[in-house]
Design an enzyme around this catalytic site. Structure first.
Site, mmCIF file in Angstrom:
data_model
loop_
_atom_site.group_PDB
_atom_site.id
_atom_site.type_symbol
_atom_site.label_atom_id
_atom_site.label_comp_id
_atom_site.label_asym_id
_atom_site.label_seq_id
_atom_site.Cartn_x
_atom_site.Cartn_y
_atom_site.Cartn_z
ATOM 1 N N GLY A 14 15.359 -27.963 -44.094
ATOM 2 C CA GLY A 14 15.073 -29.298 -44.626
ATOM 3 C C GLY A 14 16.280 -29.915 -45.296
ATOM 4 C CB SER A 15 19.678 -29.132 -45.097
ATOM 5 O OG SER A 15 19.746 -28.654 -43.776
ATOM 6 C CE1 TYR A 154 6.236 -30.294 -53.994
ATOM 7 C CE2 TYR A 154 5.871 -30.608 -56.344
ATOM 8 C CZ TYR A 154 6.733 -30.406 -55.282
ATOM 9 O OH TYR A 154 8.087 -30.318 -55.506
#
Length: 264
Positions: A14-15, A154
């Site tokens: 996720g970069s 979350y």
């Protein structure tokens, strides 16, 4: 302190933006070869171009794969079989109502925020342990400890990451591999930054004023009295990935601006 990671290969999930993008850049600046990951080819290509412009000698690879699925995770390891550093950054958050959420929404978030890191660690950790060196970092959140009522799902996933991180650190104890979690607080990242920008536009105020309002109402225990930057989070992660951090494992390291009112 000079952190040198030349010769180390790092994967940052996720970069393509936000905290993950800052971590990838930080590791590249320290000399590591870095694998950039995102779901779409276009976002991955854009992140590669951005980092190459800032770090011309960076050794970068881009892989588009949806790691919230077993198939996407398999695609990643098929292209990158081994790594010295794994930063499980992939994750998201949505404002929601607990009583309105469906089972599928809960499960989808768990797949993205938790199982993506579980699958990656399951593949890359054994070889690290055999070599006698490795770094695994989970990007959790202060919401793992101070569960937000507007994002209970979350908070649950971020607490789960702490459990996985500590358990893995126990599992590889004595091997030379460290496993840690980093807990950002309110950060001017892509997700929260865009939320604050939209809030500011809707209320006719500046983004800085929207951030201050958020801190006063949602995170009044902040000691910084400002949002942290993605670079500040990345600085902690790069250190944890370094040789100099060899004495730190099984830890939950806070970069939360003092939001969590606890000594430990």
């Amino acid at each position: 302190m000079k952190i040198e990671l030349k010769g180390r290969k790092a994967i940052v999930t996720g970069s393509t933006a936000g905290i993950g993008r800052a971590i990838a850049e930080g590791l590249a600046r320290a000399g590591a070869s870095v694998v950039i990951n995102g779901r779409g080819e276009q976002r991955v290509a854009a992140a590669l171009d951005e980092i190459r412009a800032l770090v011309p000698d960076a050794e970068l690879t881009g892989i588009a794969a949806d790691l919230s699925t077993a198939e996407g995770s398999a695609a990643l390891v098929a292209q990158v079989a081994d790594a010295d550093i794994l930063v499980n950054n992939l994750g998201t958050a949505h404002l929601n109502g607990f009583f309105e959420q469906s089972d599928s929404e809960w499960l989808d978030l768990f797949q993205l925020n938790v199982m993506s890191g579980v699958r990656a660690a399951r593949h890359y950790l054994p070889a690290m342990a055999r070599r006698g060196w490795g770094r695994v970092v989970f990007i959790s959140s202060e919401s793992a400890i101070m569960i937000p009522k507007e994002m209970i799902d979350y908070g649950m996933t971020k607490t789960a990451q702490l459990a996985v991180s500590r358990g893995l650190a126990e599992l590889v104890s004595g091997t030379g591999v460290t496993v840690n979690a980093v807990l950002p607080g309110p950060t001017r990242s892509e997700i929260l930054g865009n939320w604050m920008k939209a809030t500011a536009q809707g209320q006719g105020i500046t983004q800085e004023e929207a951030e201050q309002n958020f801190l006063k109402t949602m995170r009044p225990t902040t000691l910084l009295n400002r949002f942290t930057s993605t670079e500040e989070i990345a600085n902690m992660v790069v250190y944890v990935c370094s040789e100099q951090a060899s004495g730190t494992s099984g830890a939950a390291l806070r970069v939360d601006g003092g939001v969590i009112r606890a000594i430990f």
